[in-house]
Design an enzyme around this catalytic site. Sequence first.
Site, PDB file in Angstrom:
ATOM      1  CG  ASN A  96      62.340  37.126  -0.701  1.00  0.00           C
ATOM      2  OD1 ASN A  96      61.188  36.915  -1.071  1.00  0.00           O
ATOM      3  ND2 ASN A  96      63.039  36.226  -0.013  1.00  0.00           N
ATOM      4  CB  SER A 149      52.102  39.769   0.676  1.00  0.00           C
ATOM      5  OG  SER A 149      51.113  38.812   0.978  1.00  0.00           O
ATOM      6  CE1 TYR A 164      53.991  38.680   5.890  1.00  0.00           C
ATOM      7  CE2 TYR A 164      51.955  38.872   4.643  1.00  0.00           C
ATOM      8  CZ  TYR A 164      53.267  38.448   4.736  1.00  0.00           C
ATOM      9  OH  TYR A 164      53.860  37.799   3.680  1.00  0.00           O
ATOM     10  CE  LYS A 168      55.318  40.876   3.119  1.00  0.00           C
ATOM     11  NZ  LYS A 168      56.670  40.729   2.553  1.00  0.00           N
TER      12      LYS A 168
HETATM   13  N1  LIG Z   1      55.019  32.052   1.885  1.00  0.00           N
HETATM   14  C1  LIG Z   1      53.986  32.793   1.553  1.00  0.00           C
HETATM   15  O1  LIG Z   1      52.811  32.344   1.531  1.00  0.00           O
HETATM   16  C2  LIG Z   1      54.192  34.232   1.160  1.00  0.00           C
HETATM   17  C3  LIG Z   1      53.120  34.907   0.537  1.00  0.00           C
HETATM   18  C4  LIG Z   1      53.291  36.238   0.179  1.00  0.00           C
HETATM   19  C5  LIG Z   1      54.488  36.892   0.438  1.00  0.00           C
HETATM   20  N2  LIG Z   1      55.491  36.208   1.061  1.00  0.00           N
HETATM   21  C6  LIG Z   1      56.719  36.945   1.318  1.00  0.00           C
HETATM   22  O2  LIG Z   1      57.793  36.311   0.651  1.00  0.00           O
HETATM   23  C7  LIG Z   1      59.019  36.602   1.333  1.00  0.00           C
HETATM   24  C8  LIG Z   1      59.780  35.301   1.560  1.00  0.00           C
HETATM   25  O3  LIG Z   1      58.951  34.461   2.354  1.00  0.00           O
HETATM   26  P1  LIG Z   1      59.174  32.895   2.509  1.00  0.00           P
HETATM   27  O4  LIG Z   1      57.823  32.287   2.462  1.00  0.00           O
HETATM   28  O5  LIG Z   1      60.233  32.419   1.596  1.00  0.00           O
HETATM   29  O6  LIG Z   1      59.664  32.877   4.036  1.00  0.00           O
HETATM   30  P2  LIG Z   1      60.745  32.008   4.810  1.00  0.00           P
HETATM   31  O7  LIG Z   1      60.399  32.171   6.243  1.00  0.00           O
HETATM   32  O8  LIG Z   1      60.832  30.632   4.253  1.00  0.00           O
HETATM   33  O9  LIG Z   1      62.133  32.757   4.486  1.00  0.00           O
HETATM   34  C9  LIG Z   1      62.390  34.051   4.962  1.00  0.00           C
HETATM   35  C10 LIG Z   1      63.899  34.272   5.025  1.00  0.00           C
HETATM   36  O10 LIG Z   1      64.108  35.611   5.472  1.00  0.00           O
HETATM   37  C11 LIG Z   1      65.155  35.603   6.451  1.00  0.00           C
HETATM   38  N3  LIG Z   1      64.990  36.760   7.342  1.00  0.00           N
HETATM   39  C12 LIG Z   1      63.985  37.004   8.233  1.00  0.00           C
HETATM   40  N4  LIG Z   1      64.206  38.140   8.886  1.00  0.00           N
HETATM   41  C13 LIG Z   1      65.370  38.650   8.421  1.00  0.00           C
HETATM   42  C14 LIG Z   1      66.125  39.819   8.716  1.00  0.00           C
HETATM   43  N5  LIG Z   1      65.728  40.690   9.662  1.00  0.00           N
HETATM   44  N6  LIG Z   1      67.254  40.046   8.018  1.00  0.00           N
HETATM   45  C15 LIG Z   1      67.692  39.167   7.077  1.00  0.00           C
HETATM   46  N7  LIG Z   1      67.023  38.028   6.769  1.00  0.00           N
HETATM   47  C16 LIG Z   1      65.873  37.782   7.435  1.00  0.00           C
HETATM   48  C17 LIG Z   1      64.989  34.278   7.181  1.00  0.00           C
HETATM   49  O11 LIG Z   1      66.187  33.889   7.867  1.00  0.00           O
HETATM   50  C18 LIG Z   1      64.618  33.352   6.029  1.00  0.00           C
HETATM   51  O12 LIG Z   1      65.771  32.797   5.420  1.00  0.00           O
HETATM   52  C19 LIG Z   1      58.617  37.331   2.629  1.00  0.00           C
HETATM   53  O13 LIG Z   1      58.752  38.725   2.443  1.00  0.00           O
HETATM   54  C20 LIG Z   1      57.147  36.981   2.779  1.00  0.00           C
HETATM   55  O14 LIG Z   1      56.435  37.924   3.524  1.00  0.00           O
HETATM   56  C21 LIG Z   1      55.380  34.898   1.411  1.00  0.00           C
END
Ligand SMILES: NC(=O)c1ccc[n+]([C@@H]2O[C@H](COP(=O)([O-])OP(=O)(O)OC[C@H]3O[C@@H](n4cnc5c(N)ncnc54)[C@H](O)[C@@H]3O)[C@@H](O)[C@H]2O)c1
Length: 257
Positions: A96, A149, A164, A168
């Site tokens: 994730n 995503s 991005y 995805k």
């Molecule tokens: N928030 C949104 O609108 C949304 C929508 C669609 C998909 N996503 C996807 O959901 C997932 C989680 O997103 P979120 O919104 O919780 O983001 P967030 O930024 O709140 O959390 C992301 C976490 O990933 C960790 N991380 C980043 N790079 C890393 C690495 N190289 N190795 C290990 N850990 C790492 C960060 O430290 C953080 O704890 C992501 O893949 C994101 O692309 C998010």
Amino acid sequence: MDTNKMFRLDGKRGFITGGAQGIGKTIAFAFAELGADIAIVDMNFGKAQNTANEITQATGRKVIAYECNVTDPTSVKKMIDDYEKDFSTINFSVNNAGIFTGDAAIDISPETFKSVIDVNLNGVFFTAQAAARLMVKHKTGGSIISTASMSAHIINQPQTIANYCASKAGVVHLTKALAVEWAKYKIRVNCVSPGYIQTELIATLKDLLPVWLEKMPEGSRLGYPEDLIGIFVYLASDASLFATGSDMIVDGGYTIL
Ligand SMILES: NC(=O)c1ccc[n+]([C@@H]2O[C@H](COP(=O)([O-])OP(=O)(O)OC[C@H]3O[C@@H](n4cnc5c(N)ncnc54)[C@H](O)[C@@H]3O)[C@@H](O)[C@H]2O)c1
């Protein structure tokens, strides 16, 4: 089949990358509430430890934090070796961890373009592979779930987001390829494609919330991490034993217009 037990995760264990905060933390909490033991895997070790302690205190489950950069195969190997020592076997992984940079494609540097592909696509593969190898070693089978995503399906506007979207879309097709290759090991591979979820990832874009809402069916809203609990629990549990190679879009209706 007892429907009350179908969605429980008692006796199951696995890791969640990017589990220190946001969507990953919420999913980790939910899995623990349903009886699972969890490894919180994140680059931000301090935050991962706090999250692990918080979940253990609230649920009584075994939750351990591991520092890991998912883009680095050596770091992933160390994480899975430590995980195996602590948990022995694995039933699920939630791949994730993800980042977003927002650079315009005309200006983006090679380093920035690669950094997003590295975390969002390569990191998903390295951690999925690590989980699958452990499932094969212990002949347990299991469920591999990645966070893709809605950006795999649409191009978000008005932000600039080519790297991005490409990363995805890669996760969605990688999921299908792995589902085919790993079916013989009784490993199911699926992904979740969320719409806009209010976490730190999109905090810098909050002025765009009204613009995004206008692009959604009238009466819709943006999402919260809690809106994704149901689909991740379904995919990790025995309720989804016939689901593999699927991409579950959960977006409040964003992609239908
Ligand atoms: N928030 C949104 O609108 C949304 C929508 C669609 C998909 N996503 C996807 O959901 C997932 C989680 O997103 P979120 O919104 O919780 O983001 P967030 O930024 O709140 O959390 C992301 C976490 O990933 C960790 N991380 C980043 N790079 C890393 C690495 N190289 N190795 C290990 N850990 C790492 C960060 O430290 C953080 O704890 C992501 O893949 C994101 O692309 C998010």
